[in-house]
Design an enzyme around this catalytic site. Structure first.
Site, PDB file in Angstrom:
ATOM      1  N   ARG A  37      35.853 -13.034  55.390  1.00 19.15           N
ATOM      2  CA  ARG A  37      37.513 -12.321  55.368  1.00 19.15           C
ATOM      3  C   ARG A  37      37.077 -11.054  55.998  1.00 19.15           C
ATOM      4  O   ARG A  37      37.885 -10.379  56.346  1.00 19.15           O
ATOM      5  CB  ARG A  37      37.916 -12.182  53.906  1.00 19.15           C
ATOM      6  CG  ARG A  37      38.520 -13.428  53.568  1.00 19.15           C
ATOM      7  CD  ARG A  37      39.137 -13.259  51.916  1.00 19.15           C
ATOM      8  NE  ARG A  37      39.817 -14.477  51.528  1.00 19.15           N
ATOM      9  CZ  ARG A  37      40.263 -14.794  50.461  1.00 19.15           C
ATOM     10  NH1 ARG A  37      39.555 -14.206  49.448  1.00 19.15           N
ATOM     11  NH2 ARG A  37      41.096 -15.668  50.212  1.00 19.15           N
ATOM     12  N   LYS A 199      44.213 -31.131  42.976  1.00 20.80           N
ATOM     13  CA  LYS A 199      45.553 -31.311  42.143  1.00 20.80           C
ATOM     14  C   LYS A 199      46.753 -31.706  42.676  1.00 20.80           C
ATOM     15  O   LYS A 199      46.982 -30.594  43.714  1.00 20.80           O
ATOM     16  CB  LYS A 199      45.790 -29.945  41.279  1.00 20.80           C
ATOM     17  CG  LYS A 199      44.898 -29.981  40.016  1.00 20.80           C
ATOM     18  CD  LYS A 199      45.101 -28.713  39.196  1.00 20.80           C
ATOM     19  CE  LYS A 199      44.531 -28.332  38.000  1.00 20.80           C
ATOM     20  NZ  LYS A 199      44.949 -27.035  37.591  1.00 20.80           N
ATOM     21  N   GLY A 352      40.754 -21.991  51.433  1.00 21.18           N
ATOM     22  CA  GLY A 352      40.376 -22.502  50.044  1.00 21.18           C
ATOM     23  C   GLY A 352      38.953 -23.303  50.504  1.00 21.18           C
ATOM     24  O   GLY A 352      38.328 -23.105  51.446  1.00 21.18           O
ATOM     25  N   GLY A 375      46.044 -19.463  48.341  1.00 20.34           N
ATOM     26  CA  GLY A 375      47.192 -19.248  47.621  1.00 20.34           C
ATOM     27  C   GLY A 375      48.307 -18.931  48.417  1.00 20.34           C
ATOM     28  O   GLY A 375      49.446 -19.474  48.404  1.00 20.34           O
TER      29      GLY A 375
HETATM   30  P1  ADP Z   1      41.734 -26.207  48.702  1.00 19.94           P
HETATM   31  O1  ADP Z   1      41.047 -25.101  47.972  1.00 19.94           O
HETATM   32  O2  ADP Z   1      41.363 -26.405  49.911  1.00 19.94           O
HETATM   33  O3  ADP Z   1      43.236 -26.253  48.601  1.00 19.94           O
HETATM   34  P2  ADP Z   1      41.626 -27.829  46.207  1.00 19.94           P
HETATM   35  O4  ADP Z   1      41.147 -26.674  45.353  1.00 19.94           O
HETATM   36  O5  ADP Z   1      42.814 -28.389  46.058  1.00 19.94           O
HETATM   37  O6  ADP Z   1      41.311 -27.554  48.025  1.00 19.94           O
HETATM   38  O7  ADP Z   1      40.515 -28.948  46.111  1.00 19.94           O
HETATM   39  C1  ADP Z   1      39.130 -28.829  46.076  1.00 19.94           C
HETATM   40  C2  ADP Z   1      38.585 -29.656  44.981  1.00 19.94           C
HETATM   41  O8  ADP Z   1      39.098 -30.908  45.016  1.00 19.94           O
HETATM   42  C3  ADP Z   1      37.022 -29.519  45.189  1.00 19.94           C
HETATM   43  O9  ADP Z   1      36.274 -29.038  44.407  1.00 19.94           O
HETATM   44  C4  ADP Z   1      36.638 -31.172  45.177  1.00 19.94           C
HETATM   45  O10 ADP Z   1      35.348 -31.426  44.606  1.00 19.94           O
HETATM   46  C5  ADP Z   1      37.996 -31.685  44.567  1.00 19.94           C
HETATM   47  N1  ADP Z   1      38.232 -33.171  44.873  1.00 19.94           N
HETATM   48  C6  ADP Z   1      38.354 -33.595  45.880  1.00 19.94           C
HETATM   49  N2  ADP Z   1      38.502 -35.078  45.691  1.00 19.94           N
HETATM   50  C7  ADP Z   1      37.998 -35.300  44.422  1.00 19.94           C
HETATM   51  C8  ADP Z   1      38.203 -36.465  43.651  1.00 19.94           C
HETATM   52  N3  ADP Z   1      38.612 -37.659  44.341  1.00 19.94           N
HETATM   53  N4  ADP Z   1      37.906 -36.418  42.296  1.00 19.94           N
HETATM   54  C9  ADP Z   1      37.882 -35.206  42.074  1.00 19.94           C
HETATM   55  N5  ADP Z   1      37.901 -34.152  42.510  1.00 19.94           N
HETATM   56  C10 ADP Z   1      38.090 -34.080  43.715  1.00 19.94           C
HETATM   57 MG    MG Z   2      40.511 -24.664  46.099  1.00 18.05          MG
END
Ligand code: ADP
Ligand code: MG
Length: 396
Positions: A37, A199, A352, A375
């Site tokens: 960043r 999620k 993220g 976010g």
């Molecule tokens: P981003 O930050 O890119 O938006 P997220 O925060 O939504 O992504 O998701 C990342 C997290 O999701 C990671 O910590 C990863 O371990 C978890 N994750 C990915 N696949 C699975 C899974 N099948 N079961 C549980 N957790 C998962």
């Molecule tokens: Mg994340």
């Protein structure tokens, strides 16, 4: 269209220019652990220096809960920035008040002062008028380059703009909006959105907003299992948001109605626990045994996703395909990263954990754009107006 005044349209010479940057970076043992960043802010900072502005930088760092706390000090960032700029960066004990005013007074054209963490004051997140006024009182020109904080209506991103004569965007903020904006307004087709991560609730707004814009959704990560369960699959003890199953069904229905291909992972790497090198099995189809959880997309899915990714002209990737922090569950994510890197299409990474995964996979330099705001990019892609951007001065 992006219709905001940008830093290069404002006279900066000799002016006191307050730049809201996003220096919310990980700091470990007094050292900046990831300076992405900070580096992304350099074009704006360097430009303002060349223009001989008297620069006052401000940012938040972490969640100090409205009071001064050494663990959240921006001092290590000032040191790091100074190395990157090859120029001194002055620091202050606070972000408002007498001492800060005195420091600003002695700033020479081309000099840089980094204020202390904005969130040492609870008024920052409350977007309190007095605090916003105090920040505005430090400058002649306000610039917002903190894309990662643009989805927050805080004093330094929103409130302040009411008390300055001009509120311009910086180069990073403009770049982010141009790349992300094009996904919503003029993407080249085929447009493939790869959605994953933990999620459903984090990503559902983006999924919904992209129906009708994308040609194909590829679904992996933990969120896929709420969708698979919602259509009758057995998911063992995989991550599921029970209260989001109805929403998942509605979303799939809407995608079908819009003739958007919706492809959840078809095979899965499963284990009994999330543990490095835990024994794994590959399960074909949504029949994950009791006591096992799906932690990565399987080899068939990797191949099928890669074929679609290769044919894409535009790719948005938001959310890892598995628990990429814990080997071997990074393999599906890395396979997708390699496919995106090789695709030749425009590739946009939502920020993220996906940004971190792309860096780990060693392909970050192959991406068209990696957002600095997780976010903020999600909210933007949901179609929401970001308060930090809405508040900037419109072009005449
Ligand atoms: P981003 O930050 O890119 O938006 P997220 O925060 O939504 O992504 O998701 C990342 C997290 O999701 C990671 O910590 C990863 O371990 C978890 N994750 C990915 N696949 C699975 C899974 N099948 N079961 C549980 N957790 C998962
Ligand atoms: Mg994340």
């Amino acid at each position: 269209m992006f219709n905001k005044v940008c830093i290069d349209e404002v006279e900066l010479k000799g002016k006191r220019v307050l730049i809201r940057v996003d220096f919310n970076v990980p700091v470990k043992e007094g050292q900046v652990a990831d300076d992405t960043r900070i580096r992304e802010s350099l074009p704006t900072i360097r430009y303002a220096r060349e223009q001989r502005a008297r620069m006052i930088l401000c940012s938040h760092l972490g969640r100090p809960k409205g009071k001064p706390s050494p663990a959240f000090s921006l001092r290590p960032v000032a040191e790091h920035l100074s190395q990157l700029l090859e120029a001194p960066v002055r620091t202050a004990e606070d972000c408002i008040g007498e001492e800060v005013h005195a420091a600003v007074k002695t700033l020479q054209p081309g000099e840089v002062l980094l204020l202390e963490n904005l969130r040492f004051h609870p008024e920052e997140e409350k977007n309190a008028e007095e605090f916003a006024r105090a920040l505005a009182g430090l400058c002649d020109v306000y610039v917002n380059d903190a894309f990662g904080a643009a989805h927050r209506a805080h004093a330094s991103t929103a409130g302040i703009t009411r008390f300055v004569s001009v509120a311009a965007c910086g180069f990073l903020l403009r770049k982010e909006i141009e790349h992300l904006g094009k996904l919503l307004t003029a993407p080249e087709h085929p447009f493939v959105a790869i959605m994953g991560g933990a999620k459903v609730s984090d990503k559902i707004g983006v999924l919904k907003n992209l129906i009708g814009k994308v040609d194909t959704f590829l679904l992996g990560g933990g969120m896929a299992y709420t969708f698979l369960k919602a259509v009758g699959g057995s998911v063992g003890k995989s991550l599921v948001e029970e209260d989001k199953m109805e929403l998942a069904r509605e979303t799939m229905k809407a995608a079908r109605a819009a003739k958007v291909a919706f492809l959840p992972a078809a095979d899965h790497v499963v284990a009994e626990r999330i543990e490095p090198n835990a024994p794994t099995r590959v399960v074909d189809g949504p029949e994950i045994p009791e006591g096992w959880m799906a932690l990565d997309i399987g080899p068939k899915t990797r191949e099928a996703f890669a074929v679609i990714i290769r044919g894409a002209r535009t790719i948005l990737w938001n959310g890892p395909m598995g628990v990429f922090e814990t080997p071997p569950f990074h393999e599906g994510t890395w396979a997708v990263a390699a496919a995106v890197a090789a695709s030749g299409g425009t590739s946009i990474i939502g920020g993220g954990d996906t940004a971190a995964a792309v860096v780990q996979a060693g392909v970050s330099d192959k991406m068209s754009h990696i957002s600095t705001g997780g976010g903020a990019s999600l909210e933007f892609l949901e179609g929401k107006e970001l308060p930090g951007i809405a508040a900037l001065t419109d072009k005449q």
